[in-house]
Design a protein around this motif. Structure first.
Motif, short mmCIF file in Angstrom:
data_model
loop_
_atom_site.label_atom_id
_atom_site.label_comp_id
_atom_site.label_asym_id
_atom_site.label_seq_id
_atom_site.Cartn_x
_atom_site.Cartn_y
_atom_site.Cartn_z
N ILE A 169 -30.66 -43.67 -25.82
CA ILE A 169 -29.87 -44.90 -25.65
C ILE A 169 -29.00 -45.16 -26.87
CG2 ILE A 169 -30.04 -47.41 -25.43
CD1 ILE A 169 -32.71 -46.79 -23.82
N LYS A 170 -29.58 -45.02 -28.06
CA LYS A 170 -28.84 -45.29 -29.29
C LYS A 170 -27.64 -44.36 -29.45
CE LYS A 170 -32.45 -47.33 -32.20
NZ LYS A 170 -33.28 -47.16 -33.41
N ARG A 171 -27.85 -43.08 -29.13
CA ARG A 171 -26.80 -42.09 -29.38
C ARG A 171 -25.82 -41.94 -28.22
NH1 ARG A 171 -29.76 -36.93 -32.40
NH2 ARG A 171 -30.54 -38.10 -34.22
N TYR A 172 -26.33 -42.05 -27.00
CA TYR A 172 -25.50 -41.70 -25.84
C TYR A 172 -25.49 -42.78 -24.76
CZ TYR A 172 -26.49 -37.36 -28.27
OH TYR A 172 -26.64 -36.40 -29.25
N GLY A 173 -25.82 -44.02 -25.15
CA GLY A 173 -25.86 -45.10 -24.16
C GLY A 173 -24.53 -45.32 -23.45
N HIS A 174 -23.42 -44.91 -24.08
CA HIS A 174 -22.10 -45.07 -23.46
C HIS A 174 -21.94 -44.20 -22.22
CE1 HIS A 174 -21.83 -41.63 -26.16
NE2 HIS A 174 -20.85 -41.18 -25.41
N LEU A 175 -22.86 -43.24 -22.03
CA LEU A 175 -22.80 -42.36 -20.86
C LEU A 175 -23.55 -42.93 -19.66
CD1 LEU A 175 -23.47 -38.93 -22.62
CD2 LEU A 175 -21.28 -39.77 -21.78
N ASN A 176 -24.19 -44.05 -19.85
CA ASN A 176 -24.99 -44.66 -18.78
C ASN A 176 -24.07 -45.22 -17.69
OD1 ASN A 176 -26.91 -45.84 -17.19
ND2 ASN A 176 -27.59 -47.33 -18.73
N ARG A 177 -24.12 -44.65 -16.50
CA ARG A 177 -23.28 -45.11 -15.39
C ARG A 177 -23.90 -46.30 -14.66
NH1 ARG A 177 -22.18 -39.17 -12.64
NH2 ARG A 177 -20.44 -38.51 -13.97
N ASN A 178 -25.15 -46.58 -14.93
CA ASN A 178 -25.85 -47.63 -14.19
C ASN A 178 -26.51 -48.63 -15.13
OD1 ASN A 178 -25.51 -46.38 -11.46
ND2 ASN A 178 -26.73 -44.76 -12.42
N PRO A 179 -25.73 -49.30 -15.96
CA PRO A 179 -26.33 -50.30 -16.85
C PRO A 179 -26.93 -51.44 -16.05
CG PRO A 179 -23.94 -50.50 -16.85
CD PRO A 179 -24.27 -49.26 -16.07
N ASN A 180 -27.94 -52.07 -16.61
CA ASN A 180 -28.62 -53.18 -15.94
C ASN A 180 -27.70 -54.40 -15.92
OD1 ASN A 180 -30.35 -55.06 -14.93
ND2 ASN A 180 -31.82 -54.96 -16.61
N PRO A 181 -27.30 -54.89 -14.73
CA PRO A 181 -26.41 -56.05 -14.67
C PRO A 181 -27.12 -57.36 -15.02
CG PRO A 181 -27.08 -55.45 -12.45
CD PRO A 181 -27.66 -54.40 -13.38
N ASP A 182 -28.46 -57.33 -14.96
CA ASP A 182 -29.22 -58.54 -15.28
C ASP A 182 -29.58 -58.52 -16.77
OD1 ASP A 182 -29.18 -59.35 -12.57
OD2 ASP A 182 -30.78 -57.91 -12.14
N GLY A 183 -30.62 -59.22 -17.12
CA GLY A 183 -31.06 -59.20 -18.51
C GLY A 183 -30.58 -60.41 -19.28
N VAL A 184 -30.67 -60.29 -20.61
CA VAL A 184 -30.36 -61.43 -21.46
C VAL A 184 -28.88 -61.77 -21.43
CG1 VAL A 184 -32.33 -61.02 -22.99
CG2 VAL A 184 -30.14 -59.95 -23.48
#
Length: 242
Positions: free
Chosen positions: A97-112
């Motif tokens: 996540i720290k290094r390659y989180g920008h590649l995440n196509r499905n980020p969590n729309p909910d959360g803080v």
């Protein structure tokens, strides 16, 4: 780094953890997982059947993973880490996540509340040590990692902030008398001072309970604790700047 953005060295590192002999996925599980993604993305992989012949399962997993692009790799490693759910896989997931989180196509729309988090990061920029701990907690929360640890990080970030503001080394609980006077001295009402005193008191009791029993924490409660910690810190820094 190659065109996939996740280098082969990281893929090998991930495969060594995910295919570890005693705690990782079995050979048949590796085949099932990687072939399902190969079908999903119409990718040809070298090891679609078990046993792997001359290859051990770590090597076979790495050679299969290398065939996917960066975003696909992120999805596969992310999913495998969460399914394995060991200490090693959770550490791997946090590094991913720290290094390659920008590649995440499905980020969590909910959360803080992202706006609140960004505002808090802005106010914490003058307290880099506090900001580092706070960011660590938010990263863990956003990906469902280390519930007990992230609660501890949130508490520590608030405690460090108050130590900086009050220039002492007291624990969070022992800051309560000082906090009341601080709010009044900065023009806050008695009611606001009393309210913060009560909130921080219950906050520390909650933390003391669930840092010891992190598996019992409700996800929605963690989101609330993240947001209330951010609100506390943002308000205290603004008061301190008066």
């Amino acid at each position: 780094m190659n065109d996939r953005e996740i280098p082969n060295e990281f893929v090998t590192y991930a495969a060594n953890i995910l295919g570890e002999t005693s705690s990782g996925f079995s050979g048949p599980q590796i085949v099932k997982i990687t072939t399902s993604y190969a079908v999903k993305y119409n990718i040809s992989i070298p090891h679609s059947a078990y046993p792997f012949g001359m290859r051990n399962k770590k090597t076979a997993l790495a050679e299969n993973l290398i065939k996917f692009d960066g975003a696909q790799l992120f999805e596969i490693i992310d999913t495998m880490c969460k399914e394995l759910d060991s200490d090693e896989s959770q550490e791997l997931l946090l590094l991913l996540i720290k290094r390659y989180g920008h590649l995440n196509r499905n980020p969590n729309p909910d959360g803080v509340n992202e706006e609140l988090i960004q505002q808090t990061r802005h106010w914490l920029s003058k307290f880099p040590e506090v900001l580092d701990v706070f960011n660590s907690a938010i990263e863990k929360q956003s990906h469902g990692l280390y519930k007990r640890n992230l609660l501890d990080d949130l508490r520590l970030s608030l405690e460090l902030l108050l130590k900086n503001i009050f220039e002492n080394s007291k624990s969070l609980e022992n800051q309560l008398p000082i906090l009341g006077g601080f709010i009044k001295d900065k023009g806050g009402s008695t009611e606001l001072s009393n309210m913060f005193h009560k909130l921080i008191d219950y906050y520390t009791k909650y933390q003391n309970t669930y840092v010891k029993h992190g598996d019992a924490v409700n996800e929605e409660e963690i989101e609330f604790i993240c947001e209330i910690t951010a609100s506390f810190m943002k308000h205290f820094i603004r008061l301190n700047d008066k």
